[in-house]
Design a protein around this motif. Sequence first.
Motif: not given
Length: 113
Positions: A19-20, A43-45, A50-53, A65-66
Amino acid sequence: GMERMILALGGQALPQTENPLVYLVALDEASLAEMFVVLDQARAAGIPADMSYKLASMKSLMRAADKSGAVFVGIMGENERAVGQVSVKNLKTGDQGLIAKPALVDFLLGAKM
């Protein structure tokens, strides 16, 4: 599509997707562009993110998100963008506060431990 991948794996277990830690949402076009950068930095870290596009109502974005299983949701709209901050809400506790955009990755790295 998926069937060929499963066949190619030859019965091996599919990798577990975690899960993110954070799910990012934007409330306008300009914020959406900035959140892509934040997503990339997280993500690089090594932070699962994740995100809503797409742009949608706040209720719809919070539901997504939930559903993602994330601990935190990062929200950026016109007001947050104007001051260079992201509103961060802990979906487990309900705590919410503003974090400077450059400090967000460090905050999440600290929360990941």
